[in-house]
Enzyme design. Structure first.
Site, short mmCIF file in Angstrom:
data_model
loop_
_atom_site.label_atom_id
_atom_site.label_comp_id
_atom_site.label_asym_id
_atom_site.label_seq_id
_atom_site.Cartn_x
_atom_site.Cartn_y
_atom_site.Cartn_z
NE ARG A 37 -3.16 -0.17 3.13
CZ ARG A 37 -3.57 -0.14 4.40
NH1 ARG A 37 -3.46 -1.20 5.15
NH2 ARG A 37 -4.07 0.95 4.91
NE ARG A 41 -2.03 3.75 4.24
CZ ARG A 41 -3.16 3.79 4.92
NH1 ARG A 41 -4.31 3.92 4.28
NH2 ARG A 41 -3.15 3.70 6.23
NE ARG A 50 -7.58 8.49 -6.10
CZ ARG A 50 -7.94 7.98 -4.92
NH1 ARG A 50 -7.09 7.22 -4.25
NH2 ARG A 50 -9.13 8.23 -4.42
CG ASP A 86 -9.88 -1.57 -2.83
OD1 ASP A 86 -9.30 -0.89 -1.96
OD2 ASP A 86 -10.89 -2.25 -2.59
CE1 TYR A 175 -14.14 -3.84 4.65
CE2 TYR A 175 -12.71 -5.33 3.45
CZ TYR A 175 -12.87 -4.24 4.28
OH TYR A 175 -11.78 -3.56 4.74
#
Length: 381
Positions: A37, A41, A50, A86, A175
């Protein structure tokens, strides 16, 4: 299936890289290092790129995903890149209503916590992912095209390997059963015991979906595959082995039949499989079971020293990890000592890939990561 001749492993561009050798349980000139990641981060160039783009939109934009994947490789000189994606991307691609809410995580249009909802979900054929994965294939190929023309730091030939990435079936199921993030994954654990049939159907479906997602990346050009189980640490060993491990093994089976042809030092022809890494958070008690699902290397979080982890997974398994991310903000001498300690303990395994014991904290100074890479390459020689 034998990977095509132009694949980086088949072409010899990455088959002898520090990373692939380490995953095979071999040592090279120094210890390889990369960060999970990593881009999102800490890198300012990532945050700038982004602006105005939602997470899943970025993942499904091939040019953007490739650029984000490459950013930390350029900046830090790491020995591998991790494909920017993701774990819920394959769900999105087959039509599941899911978005990633900033500060919260994946949120679904509904929960899939009972037999009726699971029957509706599993009516979607996971094979539909194959036709929907064109953006993933293009993003991997764009990334590989640049990596194949850029020699990794400290090497005069070869290419930096790219690692494929997918969420483990249990994490996806956790999830889905909750309809979003949860601190204790109670909905998933309840379903596991209250309705084993529905749970099995859900796990079979997530296993095939995420396995196909991982396979797509490898076929497109990644040189290794990592299955990431964020929430398995919330399970007992007995529940993991009975209710989760078979699905993880099924997911990894989609990569295990992918191989490439190469030669050894004497010129003898060899057929090797694509290396597979299995990482979980809080999974110290599960490390042996995680190896048994079919992993060549086991990722270890920061809670278990690597020499202890080596005893738990066995003498023939490579390890990945496991610097505590909190140490990235520590004084330089404290950070350096911690890096050296991880390297020392990592010598207990036949192969070691240096990494953090989890993701990069958002507040991390990128220069600290570059410092870690340089020290690992120096002290890990």
């Amino acid at each position: 299936m034998i990977l095509p001749p132009q694949h980086p492993l088949s072409a010899g561009l990455t088959s002898d890289s520090r990373l692939v050798r380490a995953y095979r349980g071999q040592r090279s000139d120094t210890t390889p290092v990369w960060f999970m990641r990593q881009a999102g981060r800490s890198l300012p160039e990532y945050r700038e790129l982004r602006v105005g783009t939602r997470m899943l939109d970025a993942c499904l934009d091939p040019a953007l995903a490739a650029e984000i994947t490459l950013q930390p490789i350029r900046r830090h000189g790491v020995d591998a890149g991790i494909f920017f994606s993701d774990i819920v991307v394959p769900l999105k691609l087959v039509g599941v209503d899911v978005e990633i809410e900033p500060g919260r995580g994946p949120v679904f249009g509904r929960a899939y916590g009972d037999a009726a909802a699971i029957a509706e979900l599993t009516a979607i054929d996971p094979a539909a992912l194959d036709e929907a994965s064109a953006p993933i294939t293009e993003a991997v190929q764009r990334t590989i095209a640049e990596l194949n023309t850029t020699a990794p730091a400290g090497r005069s030939e070869g290419a930096t390997p790219l690692i494929g990435f997918a969420g483990a079936p249990f994490t996806l199921a956790a999830y889905l059963a909750e309809g979003g993030p949860s601190k204790d994954h109670l909905a998933a654990r309840t379903l596991m015991h209250a309705d084993p049939g529905a749970w099995s159907a859900l796990m079979d479906w997530t296993a095939e979906l995420t396995g196909r997602f991982l396979r797509t990346q490898v076929v497109a050009g990644t040189s290794a595959a990592q299955l990431f189980d964020s929430w398995a640490g919330g399970l007992s060993l007995a529940d993991y082995e009975r209710h989760v491990a078979p699905a993880s093994a099924k997911a990894l089976a989609f990569v295990h039949d992918l191989s490439y042809e190469t030669t050894d030092a004497s010129g003898e022809a060899l057929t090797r499989s694509v290396p597979v890494v299995h990482f979980g958070v809080g999974t110290g008690e599960l490390l042996g079971a995680m190896r048994n699902v079919g992993a060549d290397a086991v990722g270890v979080d920061y809670r278990v020293p690597l020499d202890v982890a080596a005893e738990r997974v066995g003498p023939e398994v490579a390890l990945q990890g496991n610097l505590d991310p909190a140490l990235l903000a520590a004084p330089a001498d404290v950070l350096d000592d911690a890096v050296r300690d991880v390297l020392r303990r990592g010598r207990s395994a036949p192969g070691h890939v240096f990494n953090l014991g989890h993701g990069v904290p958002p507040s991390t100074d990128p220069d600290a990561l570059t410092r870690v890479v340089e020290l690992v390459h120096e002290a890990g020689a």
